[in-house]
Design a protein around this motif. Structure first.
Motif, short mmCIF file in Angstrom:
data_model
loop_
_atom_site.label_atom_id
_atom_site.label_comp_id
_atom_site.label_asym_id
_atom_site.label_seq_id
_atom_site.Cartn_x
_atom_site.Cartn_y
_atom_site.Cartn_z
N SER A 3 17.73 11.51 31.44
CA SER A 3 17.41 10.37 30.57
C SER A 3 18.64 9.89 29.80
O SER A 3 18.77 8.70 29.49
CB SER A 3 16.28 10.72 29.60
N TYR A 5 14.84 10.13 26.37
CA TYR A 5 14.60 8.70 26.27
C TYR A 5 13.62 8.28 27.36
O TYR A 5 13.62 8.83 28.46
CB TYR A 5 15.91 7.93 26.43
N ASP A 6 12.81 7.29 27.05
CA ASP A 6 11.88 6.72 28.01
C ASP A 6 12.68 5.94 29.05
O ASP A 6 13.41 5.00 28.69
CB ASP A 6 10.90 5.80 27.29
N HIS A 39 22.92 2.21 31.51
CA HIS A 39 22.33 0.93 31.14
C HIS A 39 23.08 0.27 29.99
O HIS A 39 23.44 -0.91 30.03
CB HIS A 39 20.86 1.13 30.76
N ASN A 40 23.31 1.03 28.93
CA ASN A 40 23.90 0.44 27.72
C ASN A 40 25.38 0.12 27.86
O ASN A 40 25.88 -0.79 27.20
CB ASN A 40 23.69 1.38 26.53
N GLN A 57 13.01 2.20 28.93
CA GLN A 57 13.89 1.55 27.95
C GLN A 57 15.25 1.22 28.54
O GLN A 57 15.97 0.38 27.99
CB GLN A 57 14.08 2.47 26.74
N HIS A 58 15.61 1.89 29.62
CA HIS A 58 16.95 1.74 30.19
C HIS A 58 16.86 1.52 31.70
O HIS A 58 17.25 2.38 32.49
CB HIS A 58 17.80 2.97 29.86
N ARG A 99 20.49 6.17 29.95
CA ARG A 99 20.84 5.40 28.75
C ARG A 99 22.30 4.93 28.82
O ARG A 99 22.59 3.75 28.58
CB ARG A 99 20.64 6.25 27.50
#
Length: 309
Positions: free
Chosen positions: A83, A25-26, A90-91, A29-30, A87
């Protein structure tokens, strides 16, 4: 420990450090508040851990996810999971602790397991200072890390200072007693072959008889001994030589009354969450995220067994 075994282990580690996941994942994004490197004191020396802090308003203590990387107990680094840890932190609005546990053959069974459990205890002891909730902890890992994760969850049962509310077991090795040559894949050359598994086992176990210990081979635990284990998300891959032991462990946990969400991903091999296919990898990470969200909010994981195309 033989010189040759040590040399091979160091070579594998060097190769592992240069490996890059094909599915990631970038980080943009998170976004996170910070990622800190922390040395946690243990009897096996300082345990390096990466702490992923979410950008949240601290109105209540944060839940915690302890991540244990793969690598056959011999290789691998927590950065391989970077990564994905970003994620999840963050999520989910949780602290993710990505642990660099000690490796074999220098530190054979049960050193990595015991150190990982000690880190879990340290987190609970430091809960007030860290702003975390020791009663909302989940543990998880990939391959050998899945073995360690369920071992840590086992050791944590009945602990007075902490509670493991969920375990994530991702294409795990769970039976070190069975000869690797008896572990089959539909592929002629699966990613994880019998020869490599044999080498990993020889490094991890200083005495082959240790393979009979359920803390080394969780599949060998009796149904009675598995009662009280936390709700479980167990992921397997169609082409992985470890699929059968994952399936068998899920069934044994169910027999012990444990809520199990078992998912087998079709067309996938070992390490697919890191190497792809991308759609399957993303689906697996979404499943992990959903399971942790439910666990951290106190809702039971519903029984669900499915296969993904």
């Amino acid at each position: 420990m033989s010189v040759l075994k040590s040399f091979k282990a160091k070579l594998l580690r060097a190769l592992a450090k240069r490996m890059k996941a094909r599915f990631t994942y970038d980080p943009a994004q998170h976004p996170l508040r910070s990622v800190d490197e922390v040395d946690i004191p243990t009897a096996w020396g300082p345990a390096r851990a990466l702490f992923y802090w979410p950008v949240v308003t601290y109105t209540s203590p944060l839940p915690v996810y302890l991540n244990l990387h793969g690598g056959g107990f011999v290789a691998g680094v927590p950065e391989h999971d970077d990564s994905y840890c970003r994620r999840l932190a963050h999520n989910l609005g949780c602290l993710v602790v990505n642990l660099d546990y000690v490796l074999a053959p220098e530190h054979p069974f049960p050193a990595g397991l015991r150190q990982s459990f000690r880190v879990l205890e340290w987190l609970a002891e430091q809960a007030a200072d860290l702003g975390i909730d020791p009663q909302r902890i989940a543990v998880g890992g990939h391959s050998a890390g899945g073995n360690l994760a369920t071992g840590v969850a086992n050791l944590a049962r009945g602990h007075q200072g902490l509670r493991v509310v969920h375990q994530i077991i991702d294409y795990p090795v769970l039976d070190l007693l069975q000869a690797p040559s008896l572990k089959h894949s539909p592929l002629d050359k699966p990613l994880l072959g019998a020869g490599l598994v044999r080498f990993f086992n020889s490094c991890y176990l200083s005495d082959p008889a240790q393979a009979q210990d359920p803390l080394a081979s969780p599949l060998l635990a009796t149904v009675e001994a598995l009662k009280g284990m936390p709700a479980t998300t167990l992921i397997t891959a169609e082409y992985d030589i470890l699929r059968a032991e994952g399936d068998a462990y899920a069934q044994k946990l169910r027999q012990a009354g444990v809520s199990v969400n078992a998912k087998m991903f079709q067309g996938c091999d070992h390490m697919f969450t890191h190497l792809g296919p991308d759609a399957s990898a993303h689906e697996a990470w979404q499943s992990i995220e959903d399971a942790l969200r439910e666990a951290f909010h106190g809702r039971a994981v519903q029984e669900n067994e499915s296969a993904y195309a």
